[in-house]
Write a protein that holds these residues in place. Structure first.
Motif, PDB file in Angstrom:
ATOM      1  N   ASN A 108      45.147  32.233  35.926  1.00  0.00           N
ATOM      2  CA  ASN A 108      45.804  31.554  34.797  1.00  0.00           C
ATOM      3  C   ASN A 108      46.881  32.452  34.182  1.00  0.00           C
ATOM      4  O   ASN A 108      47.950  31.977  33.786  1.00  0.00           O
ATOM      5  CB  ASN A 108      44.774  31.181  33.727  1.00  0.00           C
ATOM      6  CG  ASN A 108      44.275  29.755  33.917  1.00  0.00           C
ATOM      7  OD1 ASN A 108      45.072  28.830  34.027  1.00  0.00           O
ATOM      8  ND2 ASN A 108      42.971  29.581  33.972  1.00  0.00           N
ATOM      9  N   ASP A 109      46.565  33.743  34.132  1.00  0.00           N
ATOM     10  CA  ASP A 109      47.494  34.704  33.552  1.00  0.00           C
ATOM     11  C   ASP A 109      48.822  34.758  34.334  1.00  0.00           C
ATOM     12  O   ASP A 109      49.906  34.748  33.744  1.00  0.00           O
ATOM     13  CB  ASP A 109      46.788  36.072  33.573  1.00  0.00           C
ATOM     14  CG  ASP A 109      47.488  37.086  32.728  1.00  0.00           C
ATOM     15  OD1 ASP A 109      47.918  36.726  31.636  1.00  0.00           O
ATOM     16  OD2 ASP A 109      47.616  38.247  33.188  1.00  0.00           O
ATOM     17  N   GLU A 118      50.899  31.657  33.851  1.00  0.00           N
ATOM     18  CA  GLU A 118      51.610  31.711  32.569  1.00  0.00           C
ATOM     19  C   GLU A 118      52.875  32.568  32.696  1.00  0.00           C
ATOM     20  O   GLU A 118      53.915  32.254  32.115  1.00  0.00           O
ATOM     21  CB  GLU A 118      50.673  32.280  31.508  1.00  0.00           C
ATOM     22  CG  GLU A 118      51.116  31.984  30.097  1.00  0.00           C
ATOM     23  CD  GLU A 118      50.115  32.544  29.101  1.00  0.00           C
ATOM     24  OE1 GLU A 118      48.895  32.404  29.317  1.00  0.00           O
ATOM     25  OE2 GLU A 118      50.573  33.146  28.109  1.00  0.00           O
ATOM     26  N   LYS A 119      52.763  33.659  33.467  1.00  0.00           N
ATOM     27  CA  LYS A 119      53.946  34.522  33.655  1.00  0.00           C
ATOM     28  C   LYS A 119      55.066  33.740  34.356  1.00  0.00           C
ATOM     29  O   LYS A 119      56.247  33.902  34.032  1.00  0.00           O
ATOM     30  CB  LYS A 119      53.580  35.767  34.451  1.00  0.00           C
ATOM     31  CG  LYS A 119      52.784  36.753  33.594  1.00  0.00           C
ATOM     32  CD  LYS A 119      52.636  38.102  34.267  1.00  0.00           C
ATOM     33  CE  LYS A 119      52.020  39.103  33.298  1.00  0.00           C
ATOM     34  NZ  LYS A 119      50.826  39.750  33.772  1.00  0.00           N
ATOM     35  N   THR A 153      55.507  30.402  34.212  1.00  0.00           N
ATOM     36  CA  THR A 153      56.079  29.400  33.292  1.00  0.00           C
ATOM     37  C   THR A 153      56.910  30.082  32.197  1.00  0.00           C
ATOM     38  O   THR A 153      57.936  29.556  31.778  1.00  0.00           O
ATOM     39  CB  THR A 153      54.991  28.479  32.698  1.00  0.00           C
ATOM     40  OG1 THR A 153      53.933  29.266  32.174  1.00  0.00           O
ATOM     41  CG2 THR A 153      54.425  27.558  33.745  1.00  0.00           C
ATOM     42  N   ASP A 154      56.476  31.288  31.784  1.00  0.00           N
ATOM     43  CA  ASP A 154      57.294  32.045  30.806  1.00  0.00           C
ATOM     44  C   ASP A 154      58.655  32.389  31.412  1.00  0.00           C
ATOM     45  O   ASP A 154      59.689  32.260  30.754  1.00  0.00           O
ATOM     46  CB  ASP A 154      56.600  33.365  30.421  1.00  0.00           C
ATOM     47  CG  ASP A 154      55.451  33.153  29.447  1.00  0.00           C
ATOM     48  OD1 ASP A 154      55.276  32.001  28.977  1.00  0.00           O
ATOM     49  OD2 ASP A 154      54.708  34.114  29.183  1.00  0.00           O
ATOM     50  N   ASN A 203      50.881  23.511  33.789  1.00  0.00           N
ATOM     51  CA  ASN A 203      51.082  22.404  32.851  1.00  0.00           C
ATOM     52  C   ASN A 203      52.567  22.153  32.604  1.00  0.00           C
ATOM     53  O   ASN A 203      53.370  23.094  32.584  1.00  0.00           O
ATOM     54  CB  ASN A 203      50.434  22.734  31.495  1.00  0.00           C
ATOM     55  CG  ASN A 203      48.940  22.884  31.632  1.00  0.00           C
ATOM     56  OD1 ASN A 203      48.288  22.119  32.332  1.00  0.00           O
ATOM     57  ND2 ASN A 203      48.390  23.903  30.977  1.00  0.00           N
TER      58      ASN A 203
END
Ligand SMILES: Cc1cc2nc3c(=O)[nH]c(=O)nc-3n(C[C@H](O)[C@H](O)[C@H](O)COP(=O)(O)O)c2cc1C
Length: 176
Positions: A164-165, A168-169, A171-172, A29
């Motif tokens: 998904n996890d 997220e890592k 994008t973090d 996203n």
């Protein structure tokens, strides 16, 4: 908004690792994601005897893109417990034409295979070796038994949570 370059180290026209990359793109996203299709690249085998002016234009363009983009999603098949010759050759070219090409930028590594190993042996190798090219590996994800866990163009079940996890890592890592 950050720019993410995604590709798979496969020259298989029906590559399942490309299918995984395409689906992973849909999970990201608020970032620009470009999937680069290198399946048809016909890159000569690297030799130290080759002069700089014999560098394939695809390699020069890929190095430019790596410099331009902020983060990466790279999926790799596993061949005989390691990296496919096609992909290894591309990395060898990059290594001799651009030192530390990834400039410590975050890389999410993916792998899938039809078998139960999901390319995990090669992922271990990539986690060890891509930092030689300056890659900062932020996460990795292996999808075993592709045809059981990828239905209707989507990763299904618990593996979707895992994918998904790791997204997220990435994008973090990009937001730091
Ligand atoms: C030469 C060769 C060696 C392979 N060795 C492995 C292997 O060691 N482990 C594995 O999980 N799959 C292995 N496979 C099966 C690949 O996982 C399968 O071909 C897969 O589709 C490759 O990913 P791609 O479709 O993205 O190219 C091998 C396939 C080939 C052609």
């Amino acid at each position: 908004m950050n720019k993410i370059l995604a590709f798979a180290g496969s020259n298989n026209s029906k590559s399942i690792n490309y299918k995984l990359v395409d689906f992973t793109k849909s999970l990201v996203n608020d970032q620009e994601v470009r999937v680069l299709d290198i399946r048809s690249w016909d890159i000569p085998m690297y030799s130290i005897d080759m002069d700089p002016d014999q560098t394939p234009k695809e390699i020069t363009e890929l190095i430019s893109l790596i410099k331009e983009y902020d983060g990466f999603i790279i999926a790799s098949p596993e061949h005989n417990g390691g990296m496919p010759a096609f992909f290894k050759n591309i990395i060898d070219w990059i290594s001799r034409r651009s030192k530390g090409a990834f400039e410590s930028k975050p890389v999410l590594l993916l792998s899938t295979s039809p078998g139960g190993g999901g390319g995990a042996n090669n992922l271990k190798y990539l986690i060890h070796s891509l930092p030689y090219q300056g890659a900062s590996i932020c996460a990795s994800f292996s999808l075993p038994s592709f045809y059981d866990h990828f239905k209707n163009d989507e990763v299904v079940g618990d593996y979707l949570v895992g994918l998904n996890d790791v997204v997220e890592k990435l994008t973090d890592a990009l937001s730091q």
